[in-house]
Scaffold this motif. Sequence first.
Motif, mmCIF file in Angstrom:
data_model
loop_
_atom_site.group_PDB
_atom_site.id
_atom_site.type_symbol
_atom_site.label_atom_id
_atom_site.label_comp_id
_atom_site.label_asym_id
_atom_site.label_seq_id
_atom_site.Cartn_x
_atom_site.Cartn_y
_atom_site.Cartn_z
ATOM 1 N N UNK A 1 0.836 -1.203 0.000
ATOM 2 C CA UNK A 1 0.000 0.000 0.000
ATOM 3 C C UNK A 1 0.871 1.255 0.000
ATOM 4 N N UNK A 2 1.964 1.248 0.756
ATOM 5 C CA UNK A 2 2.837 2.424 0.778
ATOM 6 C C UNK A 2 3.569 2.584 -0.548
ATOM 7 N N UNK A 3 3.970 1.488 -1.158
ATOM 8 C CA UNK A 3 4.629 1.546 -2.465
ATOM 9 C C UNK A 3 3.687 2.131 -3.508
ATOM 10 N N UNK A 4 2.440 1.664 -3.528
ATOM 11 C CA UNK A 4 1.487 2.152 -4.530
ATOM 12 C C UNK A 4 1.019 3.578 -4.248
ATOM 13 N N UNK A 5 1.048 4.005 -3.001
ATOM 14 C CA UNK A 5 0.756 5.416 -2.705
ATOM 15 C C UNK A 5 1.824 6.288 -3.356
ATOM 16 N N UNK A 6 3.073 5.872 -3.290
ATOM 17 C CA UNK A 6 4.154 6.630 -3.940
ATOM 18 C C UNK A 6 4.028 6.561 -5.458
ATOM 19 N N UNK A 7 3.708 5.377 -5.984
ATOM 20 C CA UNK A 7 3.563 5.229 -7.438
ATOM 21 C C UNK A 7 2.423 6.088 -7.988
ATOM 22 N N UNK A 8 1.411 6.348 -7.179
ATOM 23 C CA UNK A 8 0.307 7.213 -7.623
ATOM 24 C C UNK A 8 0.812 8.621 -7.914
ATOM 25 N N UNK A 9 1.910 9.002 -7.245
ATOM 26 C CA UNK A 9 2.529 10.306 -7.474
ATOM 27 C C UNK A 9 3.698 10.224 -8.451
ATOM 28 N N UNK A 10 3.892 9.054 -9.059
ATOM 29 C CA UNK A 10 4.977 8.890 -10.022
ATOM 30 C C UNK A 10 6.332 8.626 -9.381
ATOM 31 N N UNK A 11 6.348 8.244 -8.110
ATOM 32 C CA UNK A 11 7.601 7.994 -7.388
ATOM 33 C C UNK A 11 7.852 6.494 -7.282
ATOM 34 N N UNK A 12 8.790 5.987 -8.062
ATOM 35 C CA UNK A 12 9.112 4.568 -8.068
ATOM 36 C C UNK A 12 10.192 4.161 -7.090
ATOM 37 N N UNK A 13 10.758 5.110 -6.362
ATOM 38 C CA UNK A 13 11.857 4.777 -5.435
ATOM 39 C C UNK A 13 11.475 3.761 -4.363
ATOM 40 N N UNK A 14 10.334 3.894 -3.683
ATOM 41 C CA UNK A 14 10.001 2.885 -2.664
ATOM 42 C C UNK A 14 9.875 1.478 -3.251
ATOM 43 N N UNK A 15 9.367 1.376 -4.475
ATOM 44 C CA UNK A 15 9.280 0.067 -5.137
ATOM 45 C C UNK A 15 10.678 -0.492 -5.361
ATOM 46 N N UNK A 16 11.538 0.308 -5.929
ATOM 47 C CA UNK A 16 12.905 -0.121 -6.212
ATOM 48 C C UNK A 16 13.651 -0.501 -4.936
ATOM 49 N N UNK A 17 13.489 0.298 -3.906
ATOM 50 C CA UNK A 17 14.176 0.047 -2.641
ATOM 51 C C UNK A 17 13.674 -1.206 -1.941
ATOM 52 N N UNK A 18 12.439 -1.626 -2.208
ATOM 53 C CA UNK A 18 11.864 -2.809 -1.551
ATOM 54 C C UNK A 18 12.229 -4.116 -2.253
ATOM 55 N N UNK A 19 12.767 -4.040 -3.476
ATOM 56 C CA UNK A 19 13.122 -5.259 -4.205
ATOM 57 C C UNK A 19 14.297 -5.965 -3.544
ATOM 58 N N UNK A 20 14.159 -7.247 -3.301
ATOM 59 C CA UNK A 20 15.274 -8.061 -2.828
ATOM 60 C C UNK A 20 16.273 -8.229 -3.972
ATOM 61 N N UNK A 21 17.509 -8.562 -3.633
ATOM 62 C CA UNK A 21 18.531 -8.756 -4.676
ATOM 63 C C UNK A 21 18.132 -9.837 -5.669
ATOM 64 N N UNK A 22 17.417 -10.878 -5.194
ATOM 65 C CA UNK A 22 17.014 -11.985 -6.077
ATOM 66 C C UNK A 22 15.585 -11.831 -6.597
ATOM 67 N N UNK A 23 15.074 -10.604 -6.570
ATOM 68 C CA UNK A 23 13.710 -10.314 -7.049
ATOM 69 C C UNK A 23 13.529 -10.786 -8.482
ATOM 70 N N UNK A 24 12.361 -11.353 -8.782
ATOM 71 C CA UNK A 24 12.053 -11.747 -10.160
ATOM 72 C C UNK A 24 10.710 -11.163 -10.568
ATOM 73 N N UNK A 25 10.607 -10.848 -11.874
ATOM 74 C CA UNK A 25 9.396 -10.250 -12.449
ATOM 75 C C UNK A 25 9.011 -11.098 -13.651
ATOM 76 N N UNK A 26 7.795 -11.617 -13.622
ATOM 77 C CA UNK A 26 7.275 -12.430 -14.717
ATOM 78 C C UNK A 26 6.039 -11.760 -15.280
#
Length: 138
Positions: free
Chosen positions: A13-38
């Motif tokens: 919820x906090x990540x998407x609150x930031x994304x609503x304002x165009x701020x992707x930093x919290x998303x990027x900072x929350x990714x683990x080193x072994x994060x995967x996206x499918x």
Amino acid sequence: MNTPTAANKALLQSIYAALADGDGRPFSEAMADDFSWTIAGHSAWSRSWRGREAVQKELLAPLMKRFATRYRSHAEAFIAEGDTVVVQYRGEVQTTTGEAYDNHYCMVYRVADGRLRSVTEYMDTDLACRVLGGPPAA
């Protein structure tokens, strides 16, 4: 009571609150080193990126170069159970070619120890192909 499930939901919820304002930093900072996206499905966009660095350099950076405005996400629903958080949202952005790229998504995240471990993305891949063209090179 702050359970792991509630904490995982609050993180998204906090990540998407930031994304609503165009701020992707919290998303990027929350990714683990072994994060995967499918990206699910059977289109040119459907594949997996493994590792935080690969996601950022091979998927997100080239994708953001196609956008003329800040990408904004508007969350509509959060559903959480255990280490899984599902987010339904709308995205909106103008591309560098002047087209609107307004897609609808369902993202299924796995969260552990306060870090994003993986996401499976469900979207209108036909819209992505028509408006964005092909995905970044593999």
